[in-house]
Design an enzyme around this catalytic site. Structure first.
Site, PDB file in Angstrom:
ATOM      1  N   GLU B  60       0.876  -0.981   0.370  1.00 22.78           N
ATOM      2  CA  GLU B  60       0.338   0.185   0.168  1.00 22.78           C
ATOM      3  C   GLU B  60       1.075   0.808   0.184  1.00 22.78           C
ATOM      4  O   GLU B  60       0.411   2.392  -0.420  1.00 22.78           O
ATOM      5  CB  GLU B  60      -0.790  -0.191   1.224  1.00 22.78           C
ATOM      6  CG  GLU B  60      -2.125  -0.566   0.718  1.00 22.78           C
ATOM      7  CD  GLU B  60      -1.500  -2.666   1.197  1.00 22.78           C
ATOM      8  OE1 GLU B  60      -0.773  -2.417   1.486  1.00 22.78           O
ATOM      9  OE2 GLU B  60      -2.452  -3.173   0.336  1.00 22.78           O
ATOM     10  N   HIS B 129     -11.506  -6.468   7.749  1.00 21.63           N
ATOM     11  CA  HIS B 129     -12.362  -6.125   6.848  1.00 21.63           C
ATOM     12  C   HIS B 129     -13.588  -5.313   5.853  1.00 21.63           C
ATOM     13  O   HIS B 129     -13.872  -5.729   4.772  1.00 21.63           O
ATOM     14  CB  HIS B 129     -12.316  -7.824   5.969  1.00 21.63           C
ATOM     15  CG  HIS B 129     -11.367  -8.573   5.696  1.00 21.63           C
ATOM     16  ND1 HIS B 129      -9.802  -8.816   6.304  1.00 21.63           N
ATOM     17  CD2 HIS B 129     -10.218  -8.232   4.567  1.00 21.63           C
ATOM     18  CE1 HIS B 129      -9.081  -9.396   6.385  1.00 21.63           C
ATOM     19  NE2 HIS B 129      -8.965  -8.464   5.088  1.00 21.63           N
TER      20      HIS B 129
END
Lengths: 425, 324
Positions: B60, B129
């Protein structure tokens, strides 16, 4: 531990109810299921049954008070638990002449509500204050209303916007135009009571009647036709029937019963009078549901005799007595107060010789029965007295014309003048 | 008008903007050949090729860092972070670099960058998540945060975000991807920083964003039919900067406020709205404002547990009934 009893909301549109009777007072013990008070809406009377055992720790309204729904009416709890009592402060403001109370009611405490703190815990005992929402406070200031003695409908004793609006409405309805113009405080108008005046707000029932009457007169084209009939025959008939009444197991027949019976047998020939007019539609009814006007201490009630055209004179008489009793002792139910197709209102016993009864829309007519007076018949120069009973028929000219209404009256009169013979038919 | 899904609407906006401006490009994990983990960018690789739809390694920081570098040197990157829960890994790049570099360099650079990501619960993806972390980014000056609730809003807000000359975080909702809605044929945008009143009402103001807008509208419908309570539902559209004016005007009318979000209750979007309302519309309040949010606990994996705590129309109705 204590619980607050709130005025129930029986129906979506009900905004307030009147407490008609207290069965308990402050300090009385009460058991679950016992009736604490009874209250009425515009349709019916209800009894409030206690949901708890305990004693009445405090009462906030009196008989006759109009209480907004979901407002605290009284509290039930253990006498022993004084620490958690709601606080009741006497009004300290010297402005008010009224003896009113300011009260804050703490939230109910039930076991297990751990997180939520009792709001009063957050303030010391000496710091009790009036709870009012900012919006309501601003509105009260703008309308110049003293909100320290106002009914609250918000949680935890909070005054909210609609309470200010309600107070303003009440104040306005009793203030004179003059007061408004001079810009005096609205609260001072509410306190206008002196030796030669008494100001009362109309009761719930009165307000409903007022609205209905005004609506009827302003939205229909009603007028009244007056006539009278010779009551000799029915007086004679009544006398005979009532003398033999006990033996034949008949009820005591009254003149009104006879007239009701006569109407039920005549009116179906004039269906425009046994109808509903709504907008441009007229609905004719095959049966006659007679509304009978009854006076009761709170106001006018009109219970219905359903299918009167199919009932005997005896039945009609019995039913009228039944309905009148129910009205007088407040046990009449809403279903008996609706669906009449024609109404009869009798003011005869009060000496009224003719009057202009007001139609109950959407009905198209109403018959007023007046008192008996002596009239004279002239025949070949001789005057003979006879008992005459006046009939005043108000009809809605939008539904039918005068001639038809007059013909109905004529046929009714004929039937009544020869009643005992016509009964055979 | 055509009826397309939220997913398709986003794809449409991407395609339209990439066709208009050659300097736009997409960068992220699996966005290219695979078509996107949520299938949003499906087909774009075929249309625009590997130079404009760039696949990256699983990093990321690299994705966002590269996007920042590209933006500073004249391109317009649309970076994708697969799950907002992963932004923890690239937080420095977003918060300390992207949000501040223009300011720290005295305005000498431009950062016309969009970070697309998705969040939200309801699919049993569990604690790491399913989060709604927009509150983290709303807290940082220099970032805009945008969250659409319908296909039409997704398309017009994304176009506005891409055209915006400053960093915008565009947060989608995983449960909304398949929701269908009407989208006009002609291209349209919607100004960032403006809310959209999705339902006019007089009794109470309900603010919501993303998936919860649908729950709020459902609750408003039920409240109107069953209890004759008329709710005004405001879709925030842009979470930061928030459209204060629209909200305050609404509360001035209704006097009552319920905020709805999917993020954790503590220090969330609702907290910000309530504090501004109390500070600036105090005199209009007739009741205490209430926040509806996810409780302060990790999101459960167990389906029934997740459903029990995730705000829905019933949670909103209960909140309204508390203060109406």
């Amino acid at each position: 531990m204590y619980s607050t009893v709130l005025m129930p909301r029986n129906g979506q549109s009900v905004e307030s109810c009147i407490i008609t009777r207290w069965f308990k007072k402050k300090g009385d013990a009460v058991k679950k299921g016992e009736i604490i008070f009874s209250y009425e809406t515009d349709k019916a009377t209800f009894d409030y049954e206690s949901e708890f055992d305990g004693s009445i720790l405090d009462v906030y309204f009196n008989e006759g008070d109009d209480v907004p729904v979901l407002t605290a009416v009284c509290i039930i709890g253990d006498n022993a638990d004084t620490a958690l009592r709601p606080t009741v402060e006497a009004k300290t403001s010297s402005e008010s002449k009224k003896d009113s109370l300011v009260y804050t009611i703490a939230r109910d405490i039930s076991a297990g509500e751990g997180e939520e703190k009792h709001e009063d815990d957050m303030m010391s005992d000496s710091e009790k204050r009036i709870k009012i929402s900012p919006r309501a406070k601003v509105l009260a200031k703008k309308m110049n209303i003293d909100y320290s003695s106002i009914l609250h409908s918000g949680p935890n004793g909070r005054i909210v916007e609609k309470d200010i609006i309600a107070l303003n409405k009440r104040a306005n309805s009793t203030s004179s135009n003059e007061n408004k113009q001079t810009g005096e405080k609205i609260e001072e108008v509410e306190k206008l009571e002196s030796e030669d005046q008494e100001v009362k707000t109309l009761s719930h029932i009165r307000r409903i009647i007022a609205e209905k009457m005004l609506k009827s007169l302003s939205t229909t084209a009603q007028l009244t036709l007056n006539t009278s009939f010779d009551a000799t025959d029915i007086l004679e008939f009544r006398k005979r029937v009532n003398e033999r009444g006990d033996i034949l197991q008949l009820k005591k027949i009254t003149i009104n019963d006879i007239i009701l019976y006569a109407v039920s047998r005549t009116i179906l020939n004039y269906k425009d009078l046994n109808a509903y007019l709504i907008d441009n539609k007229i609905t004719y009814f095959k049966n006659v549901n007679l509304g009978v006007a009854v006076d009761n201490k709170k106001g006018l009630l009109v219970p219905t005799i359903f299918n009167a055209n199919k009932k005997s004179l005896n039945d009609i008489s019995g039913e009228v007595k039944n309905l009148v009793e129910k009205c007088r002792n407040d046990s009449i139910t809403p279903d008996l107060l609706q669906d009449a197709t024609f109404t009869v209102s009798n003011l005869g016993m009060l000496g009224i010789e003719s009057f202009t009864p007001i139609i109950n829309p959407p009905q198209t007519a109403i018959l007023g029965v007046c008192s008996m007076i002596t009239k004279f018949k002239e025949k070949k120069g001789t005057l003979t007295p006879y008992p005459a009973i006046g009939l005043s028929l108000t009809f809605d000219h939008r539904a039918l014309d005068g001639a038809k209404a007059a013909k109905f009256l004529k046929e009714l009169k004929n039937l009544l003048e020869d009643f005992s013979i016509n009964l055979v038919k | 008008m055509s009826v397309i899904t939220y997913r398709e609407a986003i794809r449409l906006a991407l395609k339209e903007e990439m066709e208009k401006d050659d300097s736009t490009f997409i960068i992220g994990e699996d966005v290219g050949a695979f078509g996107g983990a949520m299938a949003v960018t499906k087909g774009l690789y075929d249309t625009f090729g590997p130079k404009r739809v760039v696949d990256t390694p699983i990093s990321e920081s690299a994705i966002i860092g590269a996007a920042l570098g590209a933006a500073l040197t004249g391109l317009k990157p649309i970076a994708e972070i697969m799950f907002i829960d992963f932004t923890g890994v690239c937080m420095d790049q977003i918060v300390n670099q992207i949000a501040k570099v223009k300011y720290m360099l005295g305005g000498q650079v431009k950062v016309p960058l969009v970070i697309r990501t998705q969040g939200g619960a309801g699919k049993g993806y569990a604690a790491q998540h399913s989060q709604s972390l927009e509150a983290w980014f709303c807290h940082i000056p220099g970032l805009k945060v945008v969250m659409p609730s319908t296909p039409r809003d997704a398309r017009r807000l994304l176009k506005s975000a891409i055209r915006d000359q400053n960093p915008v975080l565009f947060i989608e909702h995983k449960v909304l991807y398949n929701e269908k809605g009407e989208v006009p044929e002609e291209e349209e945008t919607f100004p960032l920083g403006k809310a959209d009143v999705k339902r006019l009402g007089n009794d109470i103001t309900i603010t919501a964003h993303s998936r919860q807008v649908l729950n709020a509208l459902k609750a408003a419908d039920i409240l109107f039919r069953e209890k004759n309570i008329d709710c005004e539902v405001i879709d925030l559209m842009t979470i930061s900067p928030i459209d204060e004016d629209t909200i305050l005007k609404s509360v001035a009318k209704t006097g009552r406020l319920v905020t709805v979000e999917e993020g954790y209750e503590n220090h969330g979007i609702g907290s910000e709205i309530v504090s501004r309302t109390v500070a600036k519309a105090f005199d209009y309040l007739d009741a205490e404002p209430i926040r509806v949010a996810f409780p302060n606990c990790p999101i459960p994996f167990s389906g029934p547990l997740e459903a029990a705590v995730l705000p829905d129309s019933k949670t909103i109705i209960d909140a309204v009934m508390k203060i109406i």
